[in-house]
Design an enzyme around this catalytic site. Structure first.
Site, PDB file in Angstrom:
ATOM      1  N   GLY A 141       0.699   0.639  15.563  1.00 54.44           N
ATOM      2  CA  GLY A 141       0.177   1.704  16.414  1.00 54.44           C
ATOM      3  C   GLY A 141      -0.539   1.170  17.634  1.00 54.44           C
ATOM      4  N   TYR A 190       4.417   2.791  -2.587  1.00 48.35           N
ATOM      5  CA  TYR A 190       4.721   2.681  -1.155  1.00 48.35           C
ATOM      6  C   TYR A 190       6.219   2.872  -0.918  1.00 48.35           C
ATOM      7  CZ  TYR A 190       4.979   0.652   3.542  1.00 48.35           C
ATOM      8  OH  TYR A 190       5.202   0.442   4.888  1.00 48.35           O
ATOM      9  N   THR A 206      -0.374   8.228  15.853  1.00 35.17           N
ATOM     10  CA  THR A 206      -1.314   8.139  14.730  1.00 35.17           C
ATOM     11  C   THR A 206      -1.377   6.696  14.237  1.00 35.17           C
ATOM     12  OG1 THR A 206       0.302   8.603  12.979  1.00 35.17           O
ATOM     13  CG2 THR A 206      -0.718  10.496  14.065  1.00 35.17           C
ATOM     14  N   GLY A 207      -2.474   6.363  13.557  1.00 31.50           N
ATOM     15  CA  GLY A 207      -2.655   4.981  13.114  1.00 31.50           C
ATOM     16  C   GLY A 207      -2.722   4.032  14.296  1.00 31.50           C
TER      17      GLY A 207
END
Length: 335
Positions: A23, A158, A16-17
């Protein structure tokens, strides 16, 4: 627990990403080594371009537009992998986004949206992939951060999301081990990585954000991730700085708190904040300029950590820890 992980050349890997940053670097290296790939992100145009690039170089890659904050998109991602390649051997939860600003200045709805991607994206991906992997074994790799161990100011949401990812990953690993499930669960904790991280972050500061040094190339993280795809590891720090910050924060937390001034200073540029198309709710801005400063292409620490060189690794950790302590003490003396 004995795990039987295949060579990369024999694996089907979901990432993913996958259209940028860690990624993308992971996809390129995995394709180079012969893995068959299923790539996901929200930006279909960019993702299709990545898949075409890998296929043109002789690799096998399938693109799936997906929002990791939706469980049904993970189900579709798994089904595409099974329909295309007949299996999944490694699942890499990599997608993430950040917000810069004082916690009190960041709207709660933005913080919740960040958790949809950074935390729930990992939870959904883990649950969906493990349901498949438990049948024949494989690897689940969750990308956390150095802030999984040590929070930083100006990225409070975050930091909290990466703490949550660590807690979830550790608990899942223990539960699978008690059941004897042959799934290797690894948490990868990168230091600052030279990606479009700051350009795609939502910004509530009056200046543009930047990454605190040292900054490592995304290929350093990609090599660590793919090592975990072949070799069971509990966790891997990407960059000696990540290891030092994690240990420093755990062993000398009050002194680490006093690095706040240094961390605030080194996450703020002198450039006025610009209008931005961030990646919190939609695909981020692929064109905005990013200044990274010096970028380290290798990490001696991570190389040793993934090769089991215990005595050298212990010595390196000691040096890094002392250096971090001296840096914090120096930062604490500043007004």
């Amino acid at each position: 627990m004995k795990y039987r992980l295949k060579r990369l050349a024999d694996q089907v890997i979901v990432i993913t990403g996958a259209s940028s940053g860690i990624g993308l670097a992971t996809a390129r290296e995995a394709a180079r080594q012969g893995a068959r790939l299923v790539l996901a992100c929200r930006d279909k145009e960019r993702l299709d371009a990545v898949a075409e690039e890998l296929r043109a170089a002789g690799g096998q890659a399938t693109a799936v537009q997906a929002d990791v904050g939706r469980r049904e998109d993970h189900e579709r991602l798994l089904q595409t992998a099974l329909d295309t390649y007949g299996a999944v051997d490694t699942w890499i939860n990599n997608a993430g986004v950040s917000i810069y600003g004082r916690i009190e200045d960041v709207p709660l709805e933005d913080q919740r949206k960040l958790f949809d991607t950074n935390y729930w994206g990992v939870v959904y991906g883990s649950i969906v992939s493990v349901a498949h992997l438990r049948k024949h074994g494989g690897a689940l790799i969750n990308v956390g951060s150095e802030v999984s161990d040590r929070a930083v100011p100006l990225q409070g949401a975050y930091s909290a999301s990466k703490h949550a990812v660590k807690g979830f990953t550790d608990a899942l690993r223990m539960e699978l081990e008690t059941e004897g499930v042959p799934v290797s669960v690894t948490l990868v904790k990168p230091a600052s990585i030279a990606t479009r991280f700051t350009a795609n972050a939502r910004n509530y500061m009056d200046v543009e954000p930047r990454l605190p040094p040292p900054v490592y190339a995304p290929e350093v993280a990609a090599r660590a991730i793919l090592y975990a795809a072949e070799h069971p590891r509990r966790d891997i720090y990407v960059g000696g700085a990540a290891k030092a910050i994690g240990h420093f924060g755990q062993r000398m937390p009050r002194l680490a708190d006093r690095m706040a001034n240094w961390l605030v200073k080194h996450q703020r540029t002198g450039i006025p904040a610009r209008e931005r198309h961030d990646g919190l709710e939609t695909p981020g801005d692929g064109e905005a300029p990013v200044s990274q400063g010096r970028v380290h292409r290798h990490s001696a620490y991570t190389h040793m950590a993934t090769r089991g060189r215990g005595p050298l690794l212990a010595a390196a950790c000691a040096v890094l820890l002392v250096g971090a302590a001296l840096g914090a003490a120096h930062a604490a003396r500043r007004p």
